[in-house]
Design a protein around this motif. Structure first.
Motif, short mmCIF file in Angstrom:
data_model
loop_
_atom_site.label_atom_id
_atom_site.label_comp_id
_atom_site.label_asym_id
_atom_site.label_seq_id
_atom_site.Cartn_x
_atom_site.Cartn_y
_atom_site.Cartn_z
N UNK A 91 0.82 -1.23 0.00
CA UNK A 91 0.00 0.00 0.00
C UNK A 91 0.85 1.27 0.00
N UNK A 92 2.00 1.25 0.64
CA UNK A 92 2.87 2.42 0.71
C UNK A 92 3.52 2.74 -0.63
N UNK A 93 3.57 1.75 -1.53
CA UNK A 93 4.23 1.96 -2.83
C UNK A 93 3.27 2.36 -3.94
N UNK A 94 1.99 2.36 -3.65
CA UNK A 94 1.01 2.80 -4.64
C UNK A 94 1.05 4.32 -4.78
N UNK A 95 0.79 4.80 -5.98
CA UNK A 95 0.73 6.25 -6.20
C UNK A 95 -0.68 6.80 -5.97
N UNK A 96 -1.68 6.05 -6.41
CA UNK A 96 -3.07 6.50 -6.34
C UNK A 96 -3.94 5.30 -6.01
N UNK A 97 -4.93 5.52 -5.15
CA UNK A 97 -5.90 4.47 -4.83
C UNK A 97 -7.30 5.02 -5.06
N UNK A 98 -8.05 4.37 -5.94
CA UNK A 98 -9.46 4.70 -6.16
C UNK A 98 -10.29 3.81 -5.25
N UNK A 99 -11.07 4.43 -4.37
CA UNK A 99 -11.79 3.69 -3.34
C UNK A 99 -13.30 3.70 -3.59
N UNK A 140 -7.96 0.69 7.96
CA UNK A 140 -6.83 0.01 8.59
C UNK A 140 -5.61 -0.02 7.66
N UNK A 141 -5.84 -0.31 6.38
CA UNK A 141 -4.74 -0.44 5.42
C UNK A 141 -3.97 0.87 5.26
N UNK A 142 -4.70 2.00 5.27
CA UNK A 142 -4.05 3.29 5.02
C UNK A 142 -3.99 4.17 6.27
N UNK A 202 2.32 14.58 7.96
CA UNK A 202 1.89 15.98 7.90
C UNK A 202 1.98 16.57 6.49
N UNK A 203 2.86 16.02 5.66
CA UNK A 203 3.04 16.60 4.33
C UNK A 203 2.98 15.54 3.23
N UNK A 204 3.83 14.52 3.31
CA UNK A 204 3.88 13.52 2.24
C UNK A 204 2.65 12.63 2.32
N UNK A 205 1.83 12.63 1.27
CA UNK A 205 0.53 11.96 1.33
C UNK A 205 0.38 10.80 0.35
N UNK A 206 1.48 10.23 -0.10
CA UNK A 206 1.38 9.08 -0.99
C UNK A 206 0.89 7.87 -0.22
N UNK A 207 -0.03 7.09 -0.78
CA UNK A 207 -0.72 7.34 -2.05
C UNK A 207 -1.87 8.33 -1.87
N UNK A 208 -2.22 8.98 -2.98
CA UNK A 208 -3.40 9.83 -2.95
C UNK A 208 -4.64 8.94 -2.95
N UNK A 220 -10.90 7.18 13.25
CA UNK A 220 -10.16 6.27 12.35
C UNK A 220 -10.66 6.32 10.91
N UNK A 221 -11.76 7.02 10.65
CA UNK A 221 -12.30 7.07 9.29
C UNK A 221 -11.40 7.90 8.37
N UNK A 222 -11.21 7.39 7.15
CA UNK A 222 -10.36 8.09 6.19
C UNK A 222 -11.00 9.38 5.71
N UNK A 223 -10.17 10.37 5.49
CA UNK A 223 -10.57 11.56 4.72
C UNK A 223 -9.80 11.51 3.41
#
Length: 205
Positions: free
Chosen positions: A123-131, A152-154, A161-167, A186-189
């Motif tokens: 998951x840390x190596x992905x550039x973009x995740x469509x959810x 949980x995965x992300x 605080x700054x680096x947000x990969x993956x988007x 714990x909910x994703x934004x």
């Protein structure tokens, strides 16, 4: 366009919100779905989300979910690496398997098709995740199915605080928007929501 005609603030909680959204989303016509899915592909290309060399993840749609198949096929013909999630037997952290013509498939724990084998991407190596999602609000809080897999995965993204990969980019229909969702810490934004009619970008405070 189907409308929920529901104020999320008046709902008693997430379970009632999920039931209301599922009922309304199921009424969206095939023509409206196809139109929105095609428009999202155009939006993704305009935003540079389908550039050659990127590693993106999407999902196998279930039920009335917004389908990313057009998006994934458009990415593949542009030499984008496309991955789909695989649910673990234990725990909540997804793995992501590369989509290609050699994949073998099975029904996963959630009765959703997933690949048996293939190249794995962290998951840390992905550039973009469509959810996928059930609902979202103006702050781009995401209401999911309730399993907590993506949260949980992300979860590592919440520590940055700054680096947000993956988007993280949600795919939805317009009727899945609410002014305010009941959310937990714990909910994703998400960074973006694409609905076919609008690109929602997370506000910066």
């Amino acid at each position: 366009m189907v409308s929920l005609h529901v104020n999320i603030i008046s709902l008693s909680g997430k379970s009632e919100a999920r039931r209301a959204i599922r009922r309304a989303r199921a009424l969206i016509s095939p023509l409206e779905r196809h139109s929105a899915e095609s428009a999202v592909v155009a939006m993704a290309m305009q935003l540079g989300l389908l550039r050659r060399g990127l590693k993106i993840a999407a999902y196998i749609p279930a039920g009335s979910e917004f389908s990313p198949w057009q998006l994934m096929l458009s990415a593949l013909v542009r030499d984008v690496e496309v991955y789909v999630p695989k649910v673990p037997r234990r725990g909540r952290k997804l793995s992501f398997v590369r989509l290609d013509s050699k994949n073998r498939w099975k029904l996963g724990p959630q009765n959703i098709l997933e690949p048996l084998d293939g190249e794995i991407c962290s998951p840390r190596d992905l550039d973009i995740v469509f959810l996928p999602l059930l609902g979202f609000d103006a702050s781009l809080a995401r209401l999911g199915q309730g399993g907590g897999y993506y949260d949980c995965t992300f979860e590592f993204r919440r520590m940055r605080r700054s680096w947000k990969k993956p988007r993280l980019i949600g795919l939805a229909f317009d009727m899945q928007y609410f002014e305010q969702l009941p959310v937990d810490i714990w909910d994703l934004r998400l960074d973006y929501i694409l609905t076919g009619n609008k690109v929602w970008k997370r506000p910066i405070f």
